[in-house]
Design a protein around this motif. Structure first.
Motif, PDB file in Angstrom:
ATOM      1  N   LEU A 197       0.773  -1.181   0.367  1.00  0.00           N
ATOM      2  CA  LEU A 197      -0.278  -0.125   0.187  1.00  0.00           C
ATOM      3  C   LEU A 197       0.220   1.178   0.234  1.00  0.00           C
ATOM      4  N   GLU A 198       1.960   1.214   0.725  1.00  0.00           N
ATOM      5  CA  GLU A 198       2.144   2.679   0.815  1.00  0.00           C
ATOM      6  C   GLU A 198       3.513   2.284  -0.763  1.00  0.00           C
ATOM      7  N   GLY A 199       4.218   1.426  -1.481  1.00  0.00           N
ATOM      8  CA  GLY A 199       4.194   1.568  -2.310  1.00  0.00           C
ATOM      9  C   GLY A 199       3.254   1.757  -3.440  1.00  0.00           C
ATOM     10  N   HIS A 224      15.727  10.491   1.752  1.00  0.00           N
ATOM     11  CA  HIS A 224      14.954  10.850   2.157  1.00  0.00           C
ATOM     12  C   HIS A 224      15.335  11.653   0.732  1.00  0.00           C
ATOM     13  N   LEU A 225      14.173  12.222   0.308  1.00  0.00           N
ATOM     14  CA  LEU A 225      13.935  13.106  -0.476  1.00  0.00           C
ATOM     15  C   LEU A 225      13.157  14.422  -0.564  1.00  0.00           C
ATOM     16  N   PHE A 226      13.314  15.564  -0.972  1.00  0.00           N
ATOM     17  CA  PHE A 226      12.960  16.796  -0.629  1.00  0.00           C
ATOM     18  C   PHE A 226      12.400  17.204  -2.170  1.00  0.00           C
ATOM     19  N   GLN A 227      11.264  16.909  -2.809  1.00  0.00           N
ATOM     20  CA  GLN A 227      10.073  17.310  -3.997  1.00  0.00           C
ATOM     21  C   GLN A 227       9.707  19.379  -4.096  1.00  0.00           C
ATOM     22  N   ASP A 266      11.956   7.192   0.295  1.00  0.00           N
ATOM     23  CA  ASP A 266      12.313   5.864  -0.291  1.00  0.00           C
ATOM     24  C   ASP A 266      12.678   4.617   0.002  1.00  0.00           C
ATOM     25  N   GLY A 267      11.982   3.360   0.372  1.00  0.00           N
ATOM     26  CA  GLY A 267      12.092   2.604   1.507  1.00  0.00           C
ATOM     27  C   GLY A 267      12.992   1.366   0.317  1.00  0.00           C
ATOM     28  N   ARG A 268      13.062   1.422  -0.888  1.00  0.00           N
ATOM     29  CA  ARG A 268      13.607   0.983  -1.834  1.00  0.00           C
ATOM     30  C   ARG A 268      14.899   1.056  -2.027  1.00  0.00           C
TER      31      ARG A 268
END
Length: 483
Positions: free
Chosen positions: A260-262, A476-479, A452-454
């Motif tokens: 679900l998170e993906g 960990h991304l800032f968009q 992004d856990g991957r």
């Protein structure tokens, strides 16, 4: 239902339902705005002192437009008595917490729908309705031939879709339809806080009903007591308990929650997601976390009620309550005939001294320690000195993370390129507070960015002792800029 019975049912609801009471209140603008601002988030619960302090600050601003002569504590006491707030003991510390009741969530939801009405009919909603009806018809059909025919038709449709994709014919939803479906999802998500609060309220009602049945059970109706003595969990085995246990098992399943998170992360990366508001994207990003948090809270309530019910039976407390009930009934039965001949204010010639001592447990007693009242040597007046503003700032930075500096660093990097990771920020902007800066960036990314856990990345920084340190974390991304 006839017209009369319907009218009487609505009249009873208007008189006793807390949702209707809140919507009909003259001060509904104040009630809804304050409660939604501080307790409207999923699973929101706040210590009473902190809530009063924040509300008092808001009341000062509102008094320029409304007549609000009372304090936040007084208003909250009234709202708790009206059924808008629920009070619970704070876990792990003394004090109490306040949270919205299920009725208050429903009232706020009604106001939100009136303020921003959703489209009544959309293609996405009709497709979901048609699919749900079709699935129900197939799943409840006892005829094996019709079930096989439906399954074969579904298989043929999937095979045809696979063949089209293999030939490069990939059909993607247009942005308008995709946004419609996302909006329908968000409408269901916004109902979740009221749903979870309703589940907790039903468990409280069930717990109260079971205790009442135990208290009034006689020799001909002992199955409730017998079930408890046999170890049967009456609350969890109820219809409500079984329904919630099924949901909790689903959301706690690591494979399904990760999937679900993906899926949510994939949706937020689509081009149409850029047209969604920041609050909507944040709601979808935190959906799984909110579901797990609310599920955990309800499960704790469920466990607490089940243990309390067993303790109530095993400790024989219900026998004491039965004796008290019998004494009260005998007193009331004797008071009826006496009331016809003796006035309530008549002097009976007897005095009853009431104790003014507060009843409490022995565990609350604390030994007197004279050293607690020893203030030590008298304090002498200190000589006047010059205050160093920079030294004060350095002391303040040692005590807390400088989020303002971190937000400026992130926004500055996003102005150059997007997206940026925490590792990118640390490479170009030094961690002035060492590990504190790293923790602050990870916290900001979890709240305002995307995890992004991957993927993983290596973080490199120098601590306040000028020693280089490294850590490997999920990416960990800032968009988008943090406002």
């Amino acid at each position: 239902m006839s017209t009369v019975s319907k009218a009487l049912a609505i009249q009873r609801m208007v008189a006793h339902d807390a949702t209707m009471r809140m919507l009909r209140a003259d001060s509904i603008p104040i009630i809804a705005s304050l409660l939604a601002a501080h307790l409207g988030r999923p699973g929101a619960r706040m210590a009473t002192d902190e809530l009063f302090e924040r509300m008092d600050a808001d009341l000062e601003l509102l008094r320029d437009h409304f007549d609000l002569p009372r304090t936040a504590r007084a208003y909250c006491d009234d709202w708790r008595g009206a059924g808008f707030l629920q009070r619970r003991p704070a876990s792990g510390a003394r004090g109490e917490t306040l949270e919205l009741s299920s009725e208050a969530f429903q009232a706020i939801r009604v106001l939100d729908q009136l303020e921003e009405p959703a489209s009544t009919v959309t293609q996405s909603r009709l497709l979901s309705l048609a699919q749900a009806i079709k699935s129900l018809a197939v799943d409840t059909d006892p005829d094996a031939e019709r079930r096989l025919a439906a399954l074969r038709a579904e298989r043929d449709r999937i095979d045809a879709e696979i063949e089209r994709v293999q030939h490069g014919e990939v059909s993607v939803l247009d942005e308008r339809t995709a946004l419609e479906r996302a909006t329908d999802i968000l409408l269901q998500v916004r109902d979740l806080p009221a749903d979870f609060a309703g589940v907790r309220a039903r468990f409280e009602t069930l717990n109260h009903d079971l205790r009442e049945r135990i208290l009034h059970a006689d020799e001909d109706d002992r199955h409730v007591l017998d079930d408890v003595f046999r170890g049967v969990d009456l609350i969890e085995s109820s219809d409500e308990g079984q329904t919630f246990s099924g949901f909790a098992t689903l959301i706690r399943d690591p494979e399904r929650s990760s999937a679900l998170e993906g899926d949510l992360a994939a949706v937020l990366e689509r081009s149409f997601a850029a047209t969604m508001s920041t609050d909507d994207r944040r709601t979808m990003r935190s959906l799984v976390r909110d579901l797990k948090s609310n599920s955990r809270d309800v499960h704790l309530v469920l466990t607490e009620f089940a243990r309390g019910l067993r303790r109530y039976v095993y400790s024989q407390d219900f026998q004491r309550d039965r004796a008290l009930r019998d004494s009260l009934q005998q007193a009331l039965a004797a008071a009826g005939p006496a009331a016809r001949s003796v006035r309530p204010t008549a002097d009976l010639g007897r005095e009853l001294e009431l104790s003014s001592l507060r009843l409490s447990t022995v565990g609350e007693l604390v030994l007197h320690d004279p050293a607690d009242y020893d203030t030590g040597d008298a304090l002498a007046d200190a000589a006047e000195s010059q205050l160093d503003l920079e030294a004060l700032r350095a002391i303040a930075r040692e005590g807390e993370i400088d989020f303002a500096e971190l937000i400026d660093n992130v926004n500055a990097e996003l102005a150059v390129t997007s997206p940026v990771s925490v590792g990118d920020v640390l490479r170009r902007r030094p961690a002035t507070q060492g590990l504190g800066s790293v923790v602050g960036l990870l916290s900001l990314a979890s709240t305002y960015g995307h995890v992004d856990g991957r993927e993983v990345e290596q973080l490199i920084w120098r601590g306040v002792d000028d020693i280089e340190r490294r850590a490997v974390v999920s990416q960990h991304l800032f968009q988008e800029a943090i406002v």
